[in-house]
Design a protein around this motif. Structure first.
Motif, PDB file in Angstrom:
ATOM      1  N   ASP A   1      -8.190  -8.281  -4.136  1.00 25.13           N
ATOM      2  CA  ASP A   1      -9.317  -8.666  -4.968  1.00 25.13           C
ATOM      3  C   ASP A   1      -9.775  -7.495  -5.837  1.00 25.13           C
ATOM      4  O   ASP A   1     -10.014  -7.642  -7.044  1.00 25.13           O
ATOM      5  N   ALA A   2      -9.853  -6.316  -5.223  1.00 25.77           N
ATOM      6  CA  ALA A   2     -10.300  -5.123  -5.956  1.00 25.77           C
ATOM      7  C   ALA A   2      -9.321  -4.783  -7.077  1.00 25.77           C
ATOM      8  O   ALA A   2      -9.724  -4.445  -8.196  1.00 25.77           O
TER       9      ALA A   2
ATOM     10  N   ALA B   1      -9.205  -7.975   0.525  1.00 21.28           N
ATOM     11  CA  ALA B   1     -10.183  -7.170  -0.220  1.00 21.28           C
ATOM     12  C   ALA B   1      -9.483  -6.253  -1.226  1.00 21.28           C
ATOM     13  O   ALA B   1      -9.948  -6.068  -2.355  1.00 21.28           O
ATOM     14  N   ILE B   2      -8.340  -5.704  -0.807  1.00 20.58           N
ATOM     15  CA  ILE B   2      -7.600  -4.817  -1.707  1.00 20.58           C
ATOM     16  C   ILE B   2      -7.043  -5.597  -2.893  1.00 20.58           C
ATOM     17  O   ILE B   2      -7.153  -5.169  -4.047  1.00 20.58           O
TER      18      ILE B   2
ATOM     19  N   GLU C   1      -1.669  -1.947  10.442  1.00 21.96           N
ATOM     20  CA  GLU C   1      -2.961  -1.500  10.956  1.00 21.96           C
ATOM     21  C   GLU C   1      -4.118  -1.743   9.967  1.00 21.96           C
ATOM     22  O   GLU C   1      -5.272  -1.658  10.351  1.00 21.96           O
ATOM     23  N   PHE C   2      -3.775  -2.014   8.707  1.00 25.43           N
ATOM     24  CA  PHE C   2      -4.827  -2.241   7.706  1.00 25.43           C
ATOM     25  C   PHE C   2      -4.787  -3.661   7.151  1.00 25.43           C
ATOM     26  O   PHE C   2      -5.418  -3.961   6.144  1.00 25.43           O
ATOM     27  N   GLU C   3      -4.033  -4.512   7.841  1.00 20.51           N
ATOM     28  CA  GLU C   3      -3.774  -5.877   7.407  1.00 20.51           C
ATOM     29  C   GLU C   3      -5.044  -6.653   7.023  1.00 20.51           C
ATOM     30  O   GLU C   3      -5.056  -7.391   6.040  1.00 20.51           O
ATOM     31  N   SER C   4      -6.115  -6.432   7.813  1.00 16.76           N
ATOM     32  CA  SER C   4      -7.336  -7.212   7.572  1.00 16.76           C
ATOM     33  C   SER C   4      -7.980  -6.851   6.226  1.00 16.76           C
ATOM     34  O   SER C   4      -8.798  -7.589   5.710  1.00 16.76           O
ATOM     35  N   TYR C   5      -7.582  -5.708   5.654  1.00 17.15           N
ATOM     36  CA  TYR C   5      -8.149  -5.304   4.369  1.00 17.15           C
ATOM     37  C   TYR C   5      -7.385  -5.890   3.182  1.00 17.15           C
ATOM     38  O   TYR C   5      -7.811  -5.750   2.038  1.00 17.15           O
ATOM     39  N   ALA C   6      -6.227  -6.509   3.473  1.00 17.67           N
ATOM     40  CA  ALA C   6      -5.356  -6.963   2.381  1.00 17.67           C
ATOM     41  C   ALA C   6      -6.081  -7.822   1.341  1.00 17.67           C
ATOM     42  O   ALA C   6      -5.986  -7.534   0.145  1.00 17.67           O
TER      43      ALA C   6
ATOM     44  N   ASP D   1       0.822  -1.213   0.000  1.00 15.04           N
ATOM     45  CA  ASP D   1       0.000   0.000   0.000  1.00 15.04           C
ATOM     46  C   ASP D   1       0.854   1.259   0.000  1.00 15.04           C
ATOM     47  O   ASP D   1       0.339   2.360  -0.204  1.00 15.04           O
TER      48      ASP D   1
END
Lengths: 81, 140
Positions: B73-74, B70-71, B63-68, B18
């Motif tokens: 995939d997007a 989804a990101i 801190e944004f690891e859980s979004y990995a 990111d």
């Protein structure tokens, strides 16, 4: 707005691409046409209009026309240098 | 119309995707607009530049690891190019230099052949400062 009847010699279809895709494709394509010729860009990225305007200012090329065609922005650029 | 030569130099310290994304985006956008671009890869940024890391790197900020997922995939759905492809494209359209930090290479046991072709040179801080002088500098 004055009707622009200039015929583009090349079209970049950047629809579906996201920043910096449309600007990158524009920069590549402008090198493939001659000075004085016109490039047509089609883009759906909302950043395409402001970004290609900024790109043209910086690179010294001329935007002839910008129009919205449904989802797509159509931009005509004349290669100046 | 501005004709003066602009320059942006980025210290690429982070190896997280990111943060590497904006490196690729700024480098390519600047290069396409006629800016001179210097990318100086050091520490985790240099580690992420290794040929064997480019494709398999999926690390994002803690801190944004859980979004990995989804990101990832997007990005796939958007057909968005990976950061290093943006750097390669930047080099195709403009004046872009990619530098690797010599100290980090020694520290992490990275050899020149472990780095991709688009790396121009192995340098130190003096080279970076010299090249960055008079332009915009970012630390990412």
């Amino acid at each position: 707005m004055v009707e622009v009847s200039v015929k583009p010699v090349k079209t970049v279809d950047a629809r579906g691409m996201y920043c910096p895709g449309p600007v990158m494709e524009t920069a590549k394509a402008i090198k493939q046409i001659n000075v004085g010729e016109v490039l047509e860009i089609l883009a759906t990225d909302p950043a395409a209009k402001p970004d290609i305007e900024a790109w043209a200012r910086r690179t010294g090329n001329e935007i002839l026309n910008i129009e919205q065609q449904g989802d797509a922005t159509r931009i005509l650029i004349k290669r100046v240098k | 119309m501005s004709q003066d030569k602009k320059k942006v130099s980025i210290i690429v310290f982070s190896g997280q995707l990111d943060k590497l994304m904006p490196v690729g985006i700024i480098a390519s956008g600047a290069a396409a607009s006629g800016w001179e671009v210097n990318l100086f890869f050091t520490f985790w940024g240099l580690n992420a530049l290794r040929k064997d890391m480019l494709e398999k790197n999926t690390v994002i900020s803690k801190e944004f690891e859980s979004y990995a997922p989804a990101i990832m995939d997007a990005m796939k759905k958007m057909n968005y190019p990976p950061w290093f492809e943006l750097v390669k494209q930047a080099k195709e359209v403009g004046e872009v230099k990619v530098f690797a930090c010599s100290t980090t290479m020694e520290m992490m046991g990275v050899k020149r052949e472990m780095l991709p072709e688009f790396v121009d040179d192995i340098v130190g801080v003096a080279t970076f400062l010299d090249r960055a002088e008079g332009g915009i500098t970012l630390f990412i």
